[in-house]
Design a protein around this motif. Structure first.
Motif, short mmCIF file in Angstrom:
data_model
loop_
_atom_site.label_atom_id
_atom_site.label_comp_id
_atom_site.label_asym_id
_atom_site.label_seq_id
_atom_site.Cartn_x
_atom_site.Cartn_y
_atom_site.Cartn_z
N SER A 46 0.82 -1.21 0.00
CA SER A 46 0.00 0.00 0.00
C SER A 46 0.85 1.26 0.00
O SER A 46 2.04 1.25 0.33
CB SER A 46 -0.94 0.00 1.20
N PHE A 47 0.22 2.36 -0.38
CA PHE A 47 0.84 3.68 -0.40
C PHE A 47 -0.25 4.70 -0.14
O PHE A 47 -1.43 4.37 -0.11
CB PHE A 47 1.54 3.94 -1.74
N CYS A 48 0.15 5.94 0.08
CA CYS A 48 -0.81 7.00 0.38
C CYS A 48 -0.76 8.05 -0.71
O CYS A 48 0.30 8.35 -1.25
CB CYS A 48 -0.50 7.63 1.73
N GLU A 49 -1.93 8.63 -0.98
CA GLU A 49 -2.05 9.60 -2.06
C GLU A 49 -3.07 10.66 -1.69
O GLU A 49 -4.04 10.37 -0.99
CB GLU A 49 -2.52 8.86 -3.32
N THR A 54 -7.26 17.73 -1.32
CA THR A 54 -6.13 17.56 -0.38
C THR A 54 -6.49 16.71 0.83
O THR A 54 -6.14 17.03 1.96
CB THR A 54 -5.54 18.92 0.07
N GLU A 55 -7.23 15.64 0.59
CA GLU A 55 -7.49 14.64 1.62
C GLU A 55 -6.57 13.47 1.34
O GLU A 55 -6.30 13.13 0.19
CB GLU A 55 -8.94 14.18 1.57
N LEU A 56 -6.07 12.85 2.39
CA LEU A 56 -5.10 11.76 2.26
C LEU A 56 -5.82 10.42 2.32
O LEU A 56 -6.65 10.19 3.20
CB LEU A 56 -4.05 11.86 3.37
N PHE A 57 -5.50 9.54 1.36
CA PHE A 57 -6.11 8.22 1.28
C PHE A 57 -5.04 7.14 1.26
O PHE A 57 -4.00 7.31 0.62
CB PHE A 57 -6.97 8.08 0.03
N ALA A 58 -5.29 6.04 1.95
CA ALA A 58 -4.43 4.85 1.87
C ALA A 58 -4.96 3.99 0.75
O ALA A 58 -6.13 3.57 0.76
CB ALA A 58 -4.44 4.10 3.19
N ILE A 59 -4.12 3.70 -0.22
CA ILE A 59 -4.54 2.98 -1.41
C ILE A 59 -3.88 1.61 -1.41
O ILE A 59 -2.72 1.46 -1.01
CB ILE A 59 -4.17 3.78 -2.67
N ASN A 60 -4.62 0.62 -1.86
CA ASN A 60 -4.15 -0.76 -2.00
C ASN A 60 -3.89 -1.43 -0.65
O ASN A 60 -3.09 -2.34 -0.56
CB ASN A 60 -2.90 -0.82 -2.89
N THR A 61 -4.55 -0.97 0.39
CA THR A 61 -4.46 -1.61 1.69
C THR A 61 -5.42 -2.80 1.70
O THR A 61 -6.59 -2.65 1.38
CB THR A 61 -4.83 -0.63 2.81
N TYR A 62 -4.91 -3.96 2.07
CA TYR A 62 -5.72 -5.18 2.05
C TYR A 62 -6.24 -5.47 3.45
O TYR A 62 -5.47 -5.67 4.38
CB TYR A 62 -4.90 -6.36 1.54
N ILE A 63 -7.56 -5.48 3.58
CA ILE A 63 -8.22 -5.91 4.81
C ILE A 63 -9.18 -7.02 4.41
O ILE A 63 -10.13 -6.78 3.66
CB ILE A 63 -8.97 -4.75 5.51
N GLU A 64 -8.90 -8.21 4.88
CA GLU A 64 -9.68 -9.38 4.48
C GLU A 64 -11.15 -9.21 4.85
O GLU A 64 -11.47 -8.61 5.88
CB GLU A 64 -9.11 -10.62 5.16
N GLU A 65 -12.02 -9.75 4.01
CA GLU A 65 -13.45 -9.68 4.31
C GLU A 65 -13.74 -10.44 5.60
O GLU A 65 -13.16 -11.48 5.86
CB GLU A 65 -14.27 -10.26 3.16
N TYR A 66 -14.65 -9.90 6.39
CA TYR A 66 -14.99 -10.49 7.67
C TYR A 66 -15.76 -11.79 7.43
O TYR A 66 -16.71 -11.84 6.64
CB TYR A 66 -15.82 -9.50 8.48
N ALA A 67 -15.34 -12.86 8.08
CA ALA A 67 -15.90 -14.19 7.84
C ALA A 67 -17.38 -14.27 8.19
O ALA A 67 -18.14 -14.97 7.53
CB ALA A 67 -15.12 -15.22 8.64
N PHE A 68 -17.80 -13.54 9.22
CA PHE A 68 -19.18 -13.60 9.66
C PHE A 68 -20.01 -12.43 9.14
O PHE A 68 -21.10 -12.18 9.63
CB PHE A 68 -19.25 -13.65 11.19
N GLY A 69 -19.47 -11.72 8.15
CA GLY A 69 -20.20 -10.59 7.57
C GLY A 69 -21.31 -11.07 6.65
O GLY A 69 -21.27 -12.18 6.12
N ASN A 70 -22.28 -10.22 6.43
CA ASN A 70 -23.39 -10.57 5.55
C ASN A 70 -23.26 -9.78 4.25
O ASN A 70 -22.14 -9.47 3.83
CB ASN A 70 -24.72 -10.32 6.25
#
Length: 151
Positions: A46-49, A54-70
């Motif tokens: 990941s990187f920030c852009e 002029t708002e800062l965003f984290a791009i390409n950050t991987y957060i796995e889908e929650y197993a118990f999510g609907n």
């Protein structure tokens, strides 16, 4: 007692020379924070852009889908807004534009209140000879630690 989560970007210290570090909050949905608390995240690629406002965003950050999510589960890779002071955002934006530096996430962790925080660094890319130098330093440090341990 809350369990603190530390997800490191080990590659960042090898590839980049870190000039300044900041701690930023992240705007997350409910299932994203649950996955982070389970330790199911990765920030190595990941990187920030900055966007147009002029708002800062984290791009390409991987957060796995929650197993118990609907059906309201989050996407694994998406842009996530970072929260910093205006003064910090302005200085980062100015440095990135003028000096050719980049912003890289270094560590994703939770604080005492259970909120997710992202340590970001203002970085300059290393050349190959700099990388070899840092490897030499690590090897000598490791050898010295072995010698100290034997005494």
């Amino acid at each position: 007692m809350l369990k603190t989560i530390n997800i490191l970007n080990k590659r960042a210290r090898y590839d980049y020379e870190i000039l300044e570090t900041y701690t930023a909050g992240i705007v997350l949905s409910g299932t994203e924070i649950k996955s982070i608390r389970l330790g199911k995240a990765n920030i190595t690629e990941s990187f920030c852009e900055f966007n147009d406002a002029t708002e800062l965003f984290a791009i390409n950050t991987y957060i796995e889908e929650y197993a118990f999510g609907n059906q309201f589960n989050h996407k694994a890779r998406s842009e996530r807004k970072l929260l910093l002071n205006k003064r910090e955002l302005k200085s980062l934006h100015k440095n990135v534009q003028t000096k050719g530096l980049t912003i890289i996430p270094l560590k994703l962790h939770t604080n005492e209140k259970g909120l997710a925080k992202l340590d970001i660094g203002l970085c300059r890319g290393k050349k190959t000879y700099d990388k070899r130098e840092s490897l030499k330093e690590q090897d000598t440090k490791r050898d010295l630690d072995r010698i100290k341990k034997s005494f």
